[in-house]
Design an enzyme around this catalytic site. Structure first.
Site, PDB file in Angstrom:
ATOM      1  N   HIS A 110     -63.605  89.506-100.871  1.00 14.23           N
ATOM      2  CA  HIS A 110     -63.253  89.789 -99.478  1.00 14.23           C
ATOM      3  C   HIS A 110     -62.087  90.764 -99.364  1.00 14.23           C
ATOM      4  CE1 HIS A 110     -62.814  89.109 -95.197  1.00 14.23           C
ATOM      5  NE2 HIS A 110     -61.539  88.791 -95.370  1.00 14.23           N
ATOM      6  N   ASP A 111     -61.082  90.594-100.196  1.00 17.19           N
ATOM      7  CA  ASP A 111     -59.905  91.455-100.115  1.00 17.19           C
ATOM      8  C   ASP A 111     -60.161  92.878-100.591  1.00 17.19           C
ATOM      9  OD1 ASP A 111     -58.230  89.713 -98.879  1.00 17.19           O
ATOM     10  OD2 ASP A 111     -56.934  89.332-100.600  1.00 17.19           O
ATOM     11  N   SER A 131     -61.768  91.706 -91.534  1.00 17.33           N
ATOM     12  CA  SER A 131     -61.606  90.257 -91.567  1.00 17.33           C
ATOM     13  C   SER A 131     -61.361  89.733 -90.144  1.00 17.33           C
ATOM     14  CB  SER A 131     -60.474  89.875 -92.528  1.00 17.33           C
ATOM     15  OG  SER A 131     -60.474  88.492 -92.801  1.00 17.33           O
ATOM     16  N   ARG A 185     -52.456  78.219 -98.260  1.00 17.85           N
ATOM     17  CA  ARG A 185     -52.549  79.594 -98.749  1.00 17.85           C
ATOM     18  C   ARG A 185     -53.299  79.651-100.073  1.00 17.85           C
ATOM     19  NH1 ARG A 185     -52.780  84.907 -97.412  1.00 17.85           N
ATOM     20  NH2 ARG A 185     -51.592  86.241 -98.827  1.00 17.85           N
ATOM     21  N   ASP A 235     -68.095  89.510-101.386  1.00 16.97           N
ATOM     22  CA  ASP A 235     -67.329  88.739-100.402  1.00 16.97           C
ATOM     23  C   ASP A 235     -67.916  87.339-100.265  1.00 16.97           C
ATOM     24  OD1 ASP A 235     -65.958  87.738 -98.191  1.00 16.97           O
ATOM     25  OD2 ASP A 235     -66.097  89.601 -97.051  1.00 16.97           O
TER      26      ASP A 235
END
EC number: 2.3.1.31
Length: 402
Positions: free
Chosen positions: A382-383, A183, A255, A349
């Site tokens: 993505h994570d 990232s 967030r 992602d």
């Protein structure tokens, strides 16, 4: 995986229990940054002296907080630099405890016998410039005795890598056996290989693009706006405010927005569907959908460990990312990379889609997989690079065997 026992940044999406909700009762601090009065934990510190930014601004002194694992060889030729993502820090391995509000974010990757084997490699993980976990950033004290706050210089990815190079000098490491990042850390890793090719033997760029895109900047701009328009932000001067009187609502909202891009469409739909939280209807009866509760919980939890000004600084640094921005262009910049390189993309992602990794790989002279990236299949979006230890670890083993 039981997400309740893992780092907040590596947790698969899951339902929030009443006990977890109660754990966040009480007012959040004005800033969740690590403070000098807090326990040091596993941190070490390296001063790199005065520092000049790309913008022309400067700081009289910069300090890097970092943690290490393994032993540095007498020849200093086994050092590996691991670079964290936007909201990560130096605590890649280890339990939560005094000085560390979360457990290590890459515990399945770094350690004895693991993909980055600390029986063989000396692993250094610095908190990035502009961060809020010990490295100089907006929460650091300026010469006038107040926090830098919004006065902190505009910071780019290239600035952060320049600071990391000075950090390497402070450790006496002239060349890294590998530089590894995912990232935002992947952006920095790529910048390392372009800007300091003679100092990088191996390179891993995971779930990161060669430059930020309009789509990514657009998502980021909404997050920045959420913080800046919080009435308690006060232009970035909030450090003397009481608990509950800082810009926690704007930071939590930023967030929550980011978390949506970190997860895949299928994961959120499969885990939550249209389920209600606590069985109370969200359709006019004051309840919430379970996915709303998940976002609320993690947004609120985040305010206990991060700083709003630091978030602004780091997101703007991500927006600055472009390895070809010195005027040479992307292809010429990537042609300077001499490291044996692993480029990893994640098929689900939606923050940094695979086309970015394809662009990187297509211009690299020495990629492990030729002119294409290695694309892993993951349900987590993505994570996935923080969650899929076996998938990511297997690819890193290939790199370290090269």
């Amino acid at each position: 995986m039981d997400w309740q026992t893992t780092s907040a940044d590596t947790a698969p999406s899951s339902f929030i229990t009443e006990e977890q909700d109660r754990s966040l009762f009480g007012k959040p601090p004005a800033s969740g940054a690590w403070k000098e009065s807090d326990p040091v934990g596993g941190r070490r510190f390296a001063g790199i002296g005065a520092f000049g930014f790309e913008s022309g601004e400067s700081l009289p002194f910069v300090r890097i907080a970092y943690e290490t694992w393994g032993e540095l060889s007498p020849a200093r030729d086994n050092a590996v630099l691991v670079l964290h993502a936007l909201t990560g820090d130096s605590h890649a391995v280890g339990a939560a405890g005094p000085g560390h509000r979360t457990s290590g974010w890459w515990q399945g990757i770094i350690g004895p016998g693991k993909a980055i084997d600390t029986d063989r490699w000396f692993v250094a993980v610095p908190n990035m410039l502009g961060g809020c976990q010990g490295t100089t950033g907006p929460t650091s004290i300026a010469p006038d005795g107040a926090e830098w706050g919004a006065r902190f210089p505009f910071t780019t990815i290239r600035d952060q890598v320049k600071a990391q190079a000075a950090f390497a000098d402070a450790l006496g490491i002239g060349r890294w056996a590998a530089v590894v990042g995912g990232s935002m850390g992947g952006m920095q890793a790529l910048e390392w290989a372009v800007g300091f090719p003679e100092r990088v033997e191996r390179l891993a760029v995971i779930a990161a693009p060669p430059h930020s895109t309009a789509d990514q900047i657009a998502f980021n701009s909404v997050q920045l706006g959420a913080i800046r328009t919080d009435p308690l932000f006060h232009g970035g001067s909030y450090y003397d405010e009481k608990d509950g009187e800082g810009p926690h609502q704007g930071l939590a909202l930023a967030r929550r927005m980011a978390l949506i891009t970190y997860r895949s469409l299928s994961e959120l739909n499969d885990r939550f569907e249209r389920t209600w939280q606590s069985g109370i209807s969200p359709l006019g009866d004051g309840g919430r959908f379970a996915v709303e509760s998940y976002l609320d919980f993690h947004g609120n939890k985040f305010t206990r460990r991060f700083d709003a000004n630091s978030y602004l600084t780091l997101v703007q640094a991500m927006n600055s990312h472009d390895v070809g921005h010195d005027g040479s262009g992307l292809a010429a910049a990537l042609s300077r990379v001499t490291a044996t390189t692993l480029v990893v993309g994640i098929d689900s992602d939606r923050l940094f889609p695979v086309d970015g990794q394809e662009l990187i790989a297509s211009h690299l002279p020495a990629a492990l997989d030729g002119r294409v990236p290695l694309v892993v299949r993951s349900h987590f979006g993505h994570d996935g690079f923080l969650i899929e230890d076996d998938l990511i670890g297997g690819q890193l083993r290939r790199l370290f065997a090269a």
